[in-house]
Enzyme design. Structure first.
Site, PDB file in Angstrom:
ATOM      1  CB  CYS A  69      20.165 -10.702  40.309  1.00  0.00           C
ATOM      2  SG  CYS A  69      20.322 -12.310  41.845  1.00  0.00           S
ATOM      3  CG  HIS A  78      14.850 -14.001  44.839  1.00  0.00           C
ATOM      4  ND1 HIS A  78      15.623 -12.781  44.813  1.00  0.00           N
ATOM      5  CD2 HIS A  78      13.560 -13.518  44.637  1.00  0.00           C
ATOM      6  CE1 HIS A  78      14.937 -11.699  44.612  1.00  0.00           C
ATOM      7  NE2 HIS A  78      13.531 -12.460  44.361  1.00  0.00           N
TER       8      HIS A  78
HETATM    9  C1  CIR Z   1      15.534  -6.782  45.390  1.00  0.00           C
HETATM   10  O1  CIR Z   1      15.242  -6.909  46.553  1.00  0.00           O
HETATM   11  O2  CIR Z   1      14.609  -7.013  44.637  1.00  0.00           O
HETATM   12  C2  CIR Z   1      16.941  -6.542  44.955  1.00  0.00           C
HETATM   13  N1  CIR Z   1      17.550  -5.439  45.758  1.00  0.00           N
HETATM   14  C3  CIR Z   1      17.690  -7.907  44.810  1.00  0.00           C
HETATM   15  C4  CIR Z   1      17.197  -8.559  43.596  1.00  0.00           C
HETATM   16  C5  CIR Z   1      18.112 -10.001  43.520  1.00  0.00           C
HETATM   17  N2  CIR Z   1      17.706 -10.777  42.660  1.00  0.00           N
HETATM   18  C6  CIR Z   1      17.687 -11.994  42.706  1.00  0.00           C
HETATM   19  O3  CIR Z   1      18.087 -12.794  43.563  1.00  0.00           O
HETATM   20  N3  CIR Z   1      17.349 -12.811  41.781  1.00  0.00           N
END
Ligand code: CIR
Length: 240
Positions: free
Chosen positions: A235, A148
């Site tokens: 997150c 991201h």
């Molecule tokens: C994913 O792969 O969607 C989750 N395991 C981690 C999301 C992390 N979110 C972020 O960096 N905003």
């Protein structure tokens, strides 16, 4: 959550430790002056603790995203219901557009949007159009390696940008004062400004020092169990 998506190669998270770290995270947000609304666990969605990806909360409206990972799409329904309790105006990103709000970085009334494996051009264009309808703006940044946008760059207000890896030489960010994050501390590029203080993940002393040298008080937070699922400090919450 132990079944969450990951590329981290750090093994599965320890659920009890994760709960403990989450409790401390909430406590720190409260100590920073925020009122925290903790959502119920939703066992259908192992990544749903990473609420940041599911909505973009602006000063004018909330935008429910259309997450790029199939296993996360259903998280939006419950989030919409919750945000309806806080926002009058709710917008939505629609297929074929996809967008994870972890790809969106707010700088005052402008939003940088990462084009990534999760966020496509169509999703970013929809977001830019929605923002313009509320007198805000957006622009796109192409990602190469990061999951991201905010995995690699965090806005710390006062024109200060914590920045790492492929973003360091990206001209999109030339106008900011750059606080560099070295390769060996890359995870700390996702640090979180809250009411003048900066939350930094535990275990990254050089980045913490660089942030302090820029004039901030830092608070160290252990979120290692969430790092195992590619998730960082930002997150785990939606701030508005
Ligand atoms: C994913 O792969 O969607 C989750 N395991 C981690 C999301 C992390 N979110 C972020 O960096 N905003």
């Amino acid at each position: 959550m132990v079944k969450g998506l990951t590329t981290a190669n750090l093994g599965p998270p320890d659920y009890q430790k994760a709960l403990d770290q989450h409790r401390k995270y909430v406590q720190i947000l409260e100590e920073c002056g925020l009122q925290v609304c903790v959502l119920d666990a939703d066992n259908r969605y192992p990544d749903s603790t990473f609420v940041e990806d599911i909505a973009l909360c602006t000063s004018q409206c909330a935008i429910i995203t259309n997450p790029g990972a199939l296993s996360r799409k259903g998280e939006t329904l419950e989030m919409k219901r919750i945000l309806e309790g806080f926002y009058h105006d709710i917008e939505e990103i629609k297929s074929p557009g996809t967008l994870d709000a972890g790809d969106v970085m707010m700088v005052n009334e402008h939003y940088f949007i990462g084009i990534s494996q999760r966020t496509n051009h169509e999703g970013a264009d929809q977001l830019i159009e929605i923002l313009q309808g509320y007198q805000m703006t957006g622009s796109k940044v192409q990602l190469i390696n990061f999951l991201h946008l905010k995995t690699g760059v965090s806005y710390l207000e006062q024109n200060n940008l914590l920045i790492s890896g492929e973003f360091i030489n990206n001209p999109e960010f030339d106008r900011f004062n750059k606080i560099m994050v070295h390769k060996n501390e890359g995870y700390a590029a996702n640090s979180l400004w809250i009411n003048g203080k900066v939350l930094v993940p535990q275990g990254f002393p050089e980045t913490k020092k660089n942030i302090e040298n820029a004039g901030y008080t830092t608070i160290t937070v252990d979120v290692f169990e969430f790092q195992k699922l590619d998730g960082g400090l930002s997150c785990l919450s939606l701030r508005f």
